[in-house]
Scaffold this motif. Structure first.
Motif, PDB file in Angstrom:
ATOM      1  N   ILE A   2      -3.065  -6.678   7.275  1.00 44.97           N
ATOM      2  CA  ILE A   2      -2.180  -5.795   6.540  1.00 44.97           C
ATOM      3  C   ILE A   2      -3.260  -4.961   5.821  1.00 44.97           C
ATOM      4  CG2 ILE A   2      -0.578  -5.273   5.023  1.00 44.97           C
ATOM      5  CD1 ILE A   2       0.775  -7.975   5.871  1.00 44.97           C
ATOM      6  N   VAL A   3      -3.347  -3.723   5.823  1.00 43.93           N
ATOM      7  CA  VAL A   3      -4.210  -2.639   5.023  1.00 43.93           C
ATOM      8  C   VAL A   3      -3.184  -1.988   4.044  1.00 43.93           C
ATOM      9  CG1 VAL A   3      -6.145  -3.017   6.166  1.00 43.93           C
ATOM     10  CG2 VAL A   3      -4.573  -0.993   6.584  1.00 43.93           C
ATOM     11  N   ALA A   6      -3.431   3.703  -1.475  1.00 45.24           N
ATOM     12  CA  ALA A   6      -3.349   3.404  -2.947  1.00 45.24           C
ATOM     13  C   ALA A   6      -1.948   3.690  -3.191  1.00 45.24           C
ATOM     14  CB  ALA A   6      -3.925   4.473  -3.464  1.00 45.24           C
ATOM     15  N   ALA A   7      -1.128   4.516  -2.511  1.00 49.13           N
ATOM     16  CA  ALA A   7       0.375   4.423  -3.060  1.00 49.13           C
ATOM     17  C   ALA A   7       1.015   3.490  -2.835  1.00 49.13           C
ATOM     18  CB  ALA A   7       0.903   5.994  -2.502  1.00 49.13           C
ATOM     19  N   GLU A   8       0.907   2.688  -1.670  1.00 52.34           N
ATOM     20  CA  GLU A   8       1.532   1.558  -1.160  1.00 52.34           C
ATOM     21  C   GLU A   8       1.279   0.626  -1.955  1.00 52.34           C
ATOM     22  OE1 GLU A   8       1.733   2.483   3.657  1.00 52.34           O
ATOM     23  OE2 GLU A   8       0.199   1.521   3.013  1.00 52.34           O
ATOM     24  N   MET A   9       0.123   0.252  -2.449  1.00 54.28           N
ATOM     25  CA  MET A   9      -0.375  -0.869  -3.193  1.00 54.28           C
ATOM     26  C   MET A   9       0.216  -0.666  -4.514  1.00 54.28           C
ATOM     27  SD  MET A   9      -2.176  -3.616  -2.893  1.00 54.28           S
ATOM     28  CE  MET A   9      -0.718  -4.441  -3.779  1.00 54.28           C
ATOM     29  N   ASP A 171      -7.941   6.016   0.421  1.00 58.41           N
ATOM     30  CA  ASP A 171      -7.135   6.292   1.465  1.00 58.41           C
ATOM     31  C   ASP A 171      -8.083   6.811   2.659  1.00 58.41           C
ATOM     32  OD1 ASP A 171      -5.151   5.409   0.230  1.00 58.41           O
ATOM     33  OD2 ASP A 171      -4.061   7.554  -0.223  1.00 58.41           O
ATOM     34  N   ARG A 172      -9.096   7.933   2.247  1.00 52.33           N
ATOM     35  CA  ARG A 172      -9.976   8.325   3.379  1.00 52.33           C
ATOM     36  C   ARG A 172     -11.339   7.791   3.642  1.00 52.33           C
ATOM     37  NH1 ARG A 172     -11.363  13.720   1.679  1.00 52.33           N
ATOM     38  NH2 ARG A 172     -11.119  12.991  -0.534  1.00 52.33           N
ATOM     39  N   PRO A 191      -6.595  -5.390   1.719  1.00 51.81           N
ATOM     40  CA  PRO A 191      -7.782  -4.365   1.707  1.00 51.81           C
ATOM     41  C   PRO A 191      -7.335  -2.914   1.731  1.00 51.81           C
ATOM     42  CG  PRO A 191      -8.279  -5.908   3.333  1.00 51.81           C
ATOM     43  CD  PRO A 191      -6.638  -6.043   3.035  1.00 51.81           C
ATOM     44  N   LYS A 192      -7.714  -1.992   0.956  1.00 49.35           N
ATOM     45  CA  LYS A 192      -7.344  -0.483   0.911  1.00 49.35           C
ATOM     46  C   LYS A 192      -8.039   0.075   2.208  1.00 49.35           C
ATOM     47  CE  LYS A 192      -5.655  -1.909  -2.809  1.00 49.35           C
ATOM     48  NZ  LYS A 192      -6.021  -3.462  -2.499  1.00 49.35           N
TER      49      LYS A 192
END
Length: 210
Positions: A2-3, A6-9, A171-172, A191-192
């Motif tokens: 699962i990764v 930033a917004a999801e975290m 993200d990128r 992990p991001k």
């Protein structure tokens, strides 16, 4: 695996705090203590040579203060270097800074005109802990932060990044001007995605989850 973005975290953290009534400071404490244990496991030489923690004003810095306190408790010499005045540190991060100081830990602050505290700390350390910027970073790295990251990268020491290397877009996976080159990135919860994409993966090194 699962990764997250930033917004999801951030949303996962918010849900944990709101739905399960777990304070943000408690999440920070768990993250930092877990990271400290992993550092001691992977880099046992720090017991002899010490650690320098480079901390910013946000939650990533707060995580760094928890790591510093946990390592000090294990009799590891820790130099904490602030990239901002201590008065700029607020919220949970400030709570953890005060806990570090209450435990007898000291801090030094760098400015554009006074880089010596970081230079001296790097000269006597066996490892750098990057706690400068976390997932909240969005703009280009310039000025003092860019200079500090360049110093860390040039130091030739093993570098551990908390959550993701400072300066890396979460993200990128691209450096926002300049980014820390870590040997190990300790991701919190997951992990991001930017640490697994090129060129971000090169900056992140090995990624381990706490």
């Amino acid at each position: 695996m699962i990764v997250t973005t930033a917004a999801e975290m951030r949303r996962m953290d918010a849900l944990t705090i709101e739905r399960y009534d777990v304070p943000g400071a408690t999440l920070m404490e768990r993250a930092g203590v877990g990271a400290a244990a992993l550092i001691l496991e992977r880099f046992p030489h720090v017991r002899k040579h010490g650690v320098v923690v480079l901390a910013g004003k946000g939650n990533n810095g707060g995580d760094g203060f928890v790591v510093a306190r946990a390592l000090k408790k294990k009799r590891v010499r820790v130099d904490v270097v602030l990239a901002v005045p201590a008065s700029d540190i607020k919220g949970d991060a400030r709570t953890k800074l005060l806990a570090w100081q209450k435990a007898g830990g000291k801090v030094q602050t760098v400015t554009a005109a006074k880089l010596d505290p970081l230079a001296r700390a790097l000269d006597r350390a066996g490892l750098v802990l990057d706690a400068l910027f976390g997932t909240g970073l969005s703009g280009e790295i310039t000025g003092l932060p860019a200079e500090l990251i360049a110093m860390v990268n040039a130091a030739g020491l093993p570098t551990v990044a908390l959550d993701l290397p400072s300066g890396l877009d979460a993200d990128r996976g691209v450096p926002l001007g300049i980014a820390v080159e870590a040997e190990l990135t300790i991701a919190f919860a997951a992990p991001k995605i930017g640490t697994l994409l090129r060129p971000g993966a090169r900056h992140a090194g090995e990624v381990a989850v706490v």
